[in-house]
Design an enzyme around this catalytic site. Structure first.
Site, PDB file in Angstrom:
ATOM      1  N   ASP A  23       1.323  -1.084   0.189  1.00 59.32           N
ATOM      2  CA  ASP A  23       0.132  -0.599  -0.002  1.00 59.32           C
ATOM      3  C   ASP A  23       0.593   1.555  -0.044  1.00 59.32           C
ATOM      4  OD1 ASP A  23      -2.842   0.975   0.342  1.00 59.32           O
ATOM      5  OD2 ASP A  23      -1.668   2.075   1.886  1.00 59.32           O
ATOM      6  N   TYR A  28       3.117   9.773   0.266  1.00 62.00           N
ATOM      7  CA  TYR A  28       4.043   8.826   1.592  1.00 62.00           C
ATOM      8  C   TYR A  28       6.054   9.219   1.184  1.00 62.00           C
ATOM      9  CZ  TYR A  28       0.156   6.346   2.918  1.00 62.00           C
ATOM     10  OH  TYR A  28      -1.529   6.113   3.262  1.00 62.00           O
ATOM     11  N   GLU A  90      -7.627   8.999  -2.445  1.00 65.29           N
ATOM     12  CA  GLU A  90      -7.408   9.034  -1.270  1.00 65.29           C
ATOM     13  C   GLU A  90      -8.305   9.428   0.093  1.00 65.29           C
ATOM     14  OE1 GLU A  90      -3.355   9.820  -0.513  1.00 65.29           O
ATOM     15  OE2 GLU A  90      -2.503   9.667   1.502  1.00 65.29           O
ATOM     16  N   TYR A 189      -7.290   0.051   7.332  1.00 65.90           N
ATOM     17  CA  TYR A 189      -6.018   0.619   7.531  1.00 65.90           C
ATOM     18  C   TYR A 189      -5.495   0.749   8.804  1.00 65.90           C
ATOM     19  CZ  TYR A 189      -7.846   5.211   7.440  1.00 65.90           C
ATOM     20  OH  TYR A 189      -8.485   7.280   7.890  1.00 65.90           O
ATOM     21  N   PRO A 191      -4.410  -1.371  11.185  1.00 67.41           N
ATOM     22  CA  PRO A 191      -5.108  -2.513  11.524  1.00 67.41           C
ATOM     23  C   PRO A 191      -4.322  -3.109  13.150  1.00 67.41           C
ATOM     24  CG  PRO A 191      -3.577  -3.144   9.748  1.00 67.41           C
ATOM     25  CD  PRO A 191      -3.546  -1.837  10.353  1.00 67.41           C
ATOM     26  N   SER A 244       5.129  -1.682   8.398  1.00 67.21           N
ATOM     27  CA  SER A 244       6.396  -2.229  10.614  1.00 67.21           C
ATOM     28  C   SER A 244       7.780  -2.262   9.218  1.00 67.21           C
ATOM     29  CB  SER A 244       6.194  -3.473  10.316  1.00 67.21           C
ATOM     30  OG  SER A 244       7.265  -3.337  11.558  1.00 67.21           O
ATOM     31  N   ASN A 246      10.486  -3.049  10.946  1.00 66.72           N
ATOM     32  CA  ASN A 246      11.272  -3.846  11.567  1.00 66.72           C
ATOM     33  C   ASN A 246      11.448  -4.681  11.031  1.00 66.72           C
ATOM     34  OD1 ASN A 246      11.426  -5.630  14.063  1.00 66.72           O
ATOM     35  ND2 ASN A 246      12.027  -4.094  15.132  1.00 66.72           N
TER      36      ASN A 246
END
Ligand SMILES: NC(=O)c1ccc[n+]([C@@H]2O[C@H](COP(=O)([O-])OP(=O)(O)OC[C@H]3O[C@@H](n4cnc5c(N)ncnc54)[C@H](OP(=O)(O)O)[C@@H]3O)[C@@H](O)[C@H]2O)c1
Length: 379
Positions: A23, A28, A90, A189, A191, A244, A246
């Protein structure tokens, strides 16, 4: 939005872990890294382009029909891809077109632009016909806005998906049912309950991943609360797009296909719904004002209202209500940074340490949930 370079690594780790749906959005500011990550994995032979499902988004300043295709072409140029798999509007409201992505007037208010969402949609349809987008969808649309598109005379393609906030504390039962009936996929989104960044997140709602029930269910299956939250949504047909950067958590969020929740657990998690959003679409402040005047004022006119500057401490405890219109008796001090205000009766003494006394009402219109609160004098 991500620290430079971190997105490229995250995309490659995610593809290696098995993710195929990415996504993204022009705003962004990392689509160049996403595109590079996808292309590197294609070059490695790990995936083919058709294995990836990339979702791009049309930003608020680009709603005029003549801007839609050039905007998508710009995204494709940044990605260095030939097409996006899904292109979505959007947000349902438009900003003044131009170089400023968040145009504001001298008073710091967003400058909106009259937009005909149906005309924007027709331009989106032309992008699909030109092969630049495989399918089309929307984001942050409520039922009324979806119906407006679906009832458009001469509609060629209906939205295939609606990307909205969706997690155990905001389960979207009505919108989900409506979308199910109309074959529109809900893409959930935030989540995991967002990163709780105070600049755009309402942190008055408790952290989702600390929820005792999600943790207890997780323990039973040897999973984390995050995995339970994601599993809950996919099990009821909601697509999830956890974020994420990470490596360990990227992999963790993919390990949700080897267990399932019982019907009882699904019902218990559904009951966690608080009907409060984490994501504050601050540019909707003026829309809220309009709704406030239209729906709330007649009921509240009996009392004079004023605004109170809210300390950070208080902000954490309450859900921020409406930005007060100057036309109301705004005797308090405004918080120009966050633009969030709480309504209190004017005849009460102002004190930032008041406690909430009661909820005047809840407003759920135009896709916005908001609350007006009063305070007592006791503390
Ligand atoms: N259409 C829209 O208007 C809209 C609005 C908001 C978001 N979105 C989309 O939705 C995506 C996700 O939403 P989001 O970023 O708001 O929230 P999210 O995915 O609910 O939460 C992200 C936060 O959770 C942390 N996290 C990730 N996995 C975790 C795990 N297993 N355990 C504990 N913490 C974990 C992340 O930190 P680490 O990175 O450190 O792991 C990050 O702080 C966005 O990237 C964007 O693509 C769309």
């Amino acid at each position: 939005m991500t620290p430079k370079g971190s997105c490229l690594e995250a995309v490659k780790i995610a593809i290696d872990a098995g993710y195929r749906h990415i996504d993204g959005a022009f705003v962004y500011f990392n689509e160049h890294e996403v595109g590079q990550g996808i292309r590197e994995k294609i070059a490695e032979g790990k995936i083919k382009r058709e294995d990836i499902f990339y979702c791009g988004k049309l930003w608020n300043t680009c709603h005029p029909p003549e801007l839609v295709r050039p905007t998508l072409e710009k995204t494709l140029k940044i990605l260095q891809l030939d097409y996006v798999d899904l292109y979505i509007i959007e947000l349902p409201m438009a900003f003044k077109p131009g170089d400023a992505l968040y145009p504001k007037d001298e008073n710091g208010k967003f400058i909106y632009h009259k937009t005909d969402l149906c005309a924007t949609w027709e331009a989106m349809e032309a992008c699909k016909d030109a092969g630049l987008a495989k399918s089309l969808g929307v984001s942050n649309f409520n039922r009324r806005q979806l119906e407006m598109i679906m009832n458009k005379p001469g509609l060629k393609y209906k939205p295939v998906s609606n990307q909205v906030e969706c997690h155990p504390y905001f389960t979207q039962p009505k919108l989900l049912e409506f979308c199910r009936q109309h074959d529109i996929v809900i893409v959930g989104y935030s989540p995991l309950g967002t990163s709780r960044d105070e600049s755009w997140v309402n942190v008055s709602s408790p952290p989702l991943l600390k929820d005792p029930l999600l943790n207890a269910i997780g323990k039973k299956y040897n999973k984390t609360a995050a995995q339970v939250a994601l599993r809950f949504n996919i099990q009821r047909g909601v697509v999830v797009i956890p974020k994420s950067f990470n490596p360990q958590r990227i992999r963790e969020n993919f390990q949700i296909f080897d267990f399932s929740l019982t019907e009882k657990e699904m019902k218990e998690i559904e009951a966690l719904n608080k009907n409060v959003r984490y994501v504050e679409l601050l540019m909707e402040e003026e829309v809220k004002d309009l709704l406030f005047q239209k729906i709330f004022c007649p009921a509240l006119n009996k009392t004079k209202f004023t605004s109170l500057e809210v300390s950070t401490e208080v902000k954490k405890k309450v859900y921020p209500a409406f930005k007060i219109k100057k036309t109301l008796d705004a005797g308090g001090i405004s918080d120009s940074h966050l633009n969030t205000y709480i309504l209190i009766p004017a005849n009460e003494k102002l004190s930032s340490s008041r406690k909430i006394e009661h909820l005047i009402g809840t407003l759920h219109a135009g896709g916005i949930l908001a609350k007006a609160l009063t305070f007592n004098n006791s503390t």
